[in-house]
Design an enzyme around this catalytic site. Sequence first.
Site, PDB file in Angstrom:
ATOM      1  N   GLY A  12      16.905   0.852  -6.639  1.00  0.00           N
ATOM      2  CA  GLY A  12      16.273   1.671  -5.343  1.00  0.00           C
ATOM      3  C   GLY A  12      15.446   0.822  -4.550  1.00  0.00           C
ATOM      4  CG  ASP A  13      12.073   1.573  -4.047  1.00  0.00           C
ATOM      5  OD1 ASP A  13      12.004   2.552  -3.108  1.00  0.00           O
ATOM      6  OD2 ASP A  13      11.631   1.552  -5.048  1.00  0.00           O
ATOM      7  N   GLY A  15      15.848  -1.628   0.544  1.00  0.00           N
ATOM      8  CA  GLY A  15      15.379  -1.939   2.121  1.00  0.00           C
ATOM      9  C   GLY A  15      16.765  -1.417   2.720  1.00  0.00           C
ATOM     10  CE  LYS A  16      19.117   2.901  -0.980  1.00  0.00           C
ATOM     11  NZ  LYS A  16      18.102   2.370  -1.777  1.00  0.00           N
ATOM     12  CG  ASN A  38      14.774  11.577  -5.192  1.00  0.00           C
ATOM     13  OD1 ASN A  38      15.531  11.769  -4.185  1.00  0.00           O
ATOM     14  ND2 ASN A  38      15.434  11.076  -6.311  1.00  0.00           N
ATOM     15  N   GLY A  40      12.791   7.331   0.245  1.00  0.00           N
ATOM     16  CA  GLY A  40      12.244   7.262   1.266  1.00  0.00           C
ATOM     17  C   GLY A  40      12.392   5.832   2.083  1.00  0.00           C
ATOM     18  CG  HIS A  41      15.065   5.617   4.621  1.00  0.00           C
ATOM     19  ND1 HIS A  41      16.011   6.417   3.797  1.00  0.00           N
ATOM     20  CD2 HIS A  41      14.861   6.220   5.476  1.00  0.00           C
ATOM     21  CE1 HIS A  41      16.394   7.585   4.533  1.00  0.00           C
ATOM     22  NE2 HIS A  41      15.819   7.456   5.779  1.00  0.00           N
ATOM     23  NE  ARG A 142      28.072  27.007 -14.599  1.00  0.00           N
ATOM     24  CZ  ARG A 142      28.979  27.236 -15.485  1.00  0.00           C
ATOM     25  NH1 ARG A 142      30.242  27.507 -15.578  1.00  0.00           N
ATOM     26  NH2 ARG A 142      28.427  26.969 -16.867  1.00  0.00           N
ATOM     27  CD  GLN A 223      17.251   8.243  -5.282  1.00  0.00           C
ATOM     28  OE1 GLN A 223      18.359   8.778  -5.126  1.00  0.00           O
ATOM     29  NE2 GLN A 223      16.397   9.099  -4.497  1.00  0.00           N
ATOM     30  CB  THR A 300       5.119   8.185  -5.427  1.00  0.00           C
ATOM     31  OG1 THR A 300       5.734   6.952  -5.693  1.00  0.00           O
ATOM     32  CG2 THR A 300       6.165   9.069  -5.703  1.00  0.00           C
ATOM     33  N   GLY A 301       3.850   6.052  -3.126  1.00  0.00           N
ATOM     34  CA  GLY A 301       2.610   4.871  -3.001  1.00  0.00           C
ATOM     35  C   GLY A 301       2.609   4.344  -4.134  1.00  0.00           C
ATOM     36  CB  SER A 416      16.381  -7.966   6.386  1.00  0.00           C
ATOM     37  OG  SER A 416      15.608  -7.811   5.195  1.00  0.00           O
TER      38      SER A 416
END
Length: 427
Positions: A12-13, A15-16, A38, A40-41, A142, A223, A300-301, A416
């Site tokens: 994850g993270d 840069g998607k 969960n 974040g971008h 369920r 993710q 979450t920083g 990028s």
Amino acid sequence: MPATVVVGTQWGDEGKGRIIDNLAEKSQMVVRFQGGNNAGHTIVNEQGEFKFHIIPSGILYPHVTAVIGNGVVVDPRVLCEELDTLRDRGVSFDNLRLSGNAHLIMPYHILLDSAHETQLGKRKIGTTKRGIGPAYTDKAARLGIRVQDLLDKKILRQKLDTAIGEKNDLLEKVYNSPGVDRFEVMEQYAEYADRLSPYIADTSLLIDKALKRGEEVLFEGAQGCLLDIDHGTYPFVTSSNPIAGAACVGGGVGPTKINDVMGVCKAYTTRVGEGPFPTELTGELGDHFVNKGMEYGTTTGRKRRCGWLDLVILNYAVRLNGLTGLAITKLDVLSGLDQINVCSMYEYDHDGVQENYIDFPPHQSIFYHCQPVLQSLPGWKADISGVRKLADLPVEARDYLELISEEAGVPVKMVSVGPGRDELVEV
Ligand code: IMP
């Protein structure tokens, strides 16, 4: 068949968000298919910086229908807050569509997530504490409450009543922590129902219709592949499938509709939360990545753990996702280093016998204890943030990209070189 899935190839993270932002401009629909807030971008455009956790990145383009698919778990409080932010900044969200089959994150899911982590103590997963795991648990059991339940307040009240009774027992009697206030939750969720009802739709049908019209549909993964509940570094994973195949399940389309899978790979590796990480760097070099790459979680920083690029992991991602293209992000963060290392293989000492792994180890204990075999390449000193054409990159940077592409057997299509919308090299 103009359907493209964008996935993370690491933890994850990667840069998607900014890659999706670029591709969304040429698309008519952007679909999130798994995970929840969960993720974040951050997207930087002419209106400034936007941080999203649940709303698909495409929302910023008026011509794009932004879809939250059935595979997502939705915290309606967070969704409403993000809508408030958009409204306050003058961005229309009439183009948002929310699957009625998506599951809702409830306040007790968030409490259970934290309580379970506390109980695990040193063995904790390091979750984002957003209630993701408990919400997917209820879906599989369920017992979940779905977005479509918001459309019938009587049913909603009945389902909440049953669920809250059971979850409060669990919280109070097993975890010895306070439960939720039944009436407060009912009132809150009735308000969310009023707010979100206009956006609830049969999103699988909408996607199908868009594809039949020949429109470009982008599936936005959250993710990354090593956080996949089936194929990742279990148990240090999330509770959904961030790999490309999940776009079909979580969007409601058949696999024959997908024609491209773009894997987003950071030029180095990061991970948040607990679990093994063979190329992890501590000390000065690790700090270089943290500081220059601003490696702190959007959600979450938390400070991210950083390390060299791991080609064993990248090749695993190629296999699991059937990647047709790669987007390499944050190449600029490597500028200034004398040399750059990449991991091409793991060594594992098995009772005195050395084993080599060029493929991702099938057993977590091996992954835990393996040593990365590093290959060194010369670095470059030039600032590359102004580069827009591949040919203008320093030769060392081009060699680095070529090595990645050759080892992965997948062409690099985007690179990028900075956080801005235009700081991108299209190959
Ligand atoms: P959960 O998804 O909150 O249950 O957390 C499970 C694991 O996935 C933890 O190690 C989290 O740090 C990690 N995780 C979840 N979402 C993200 C993300 O968007 N980026 C990076 N790590 C994530």
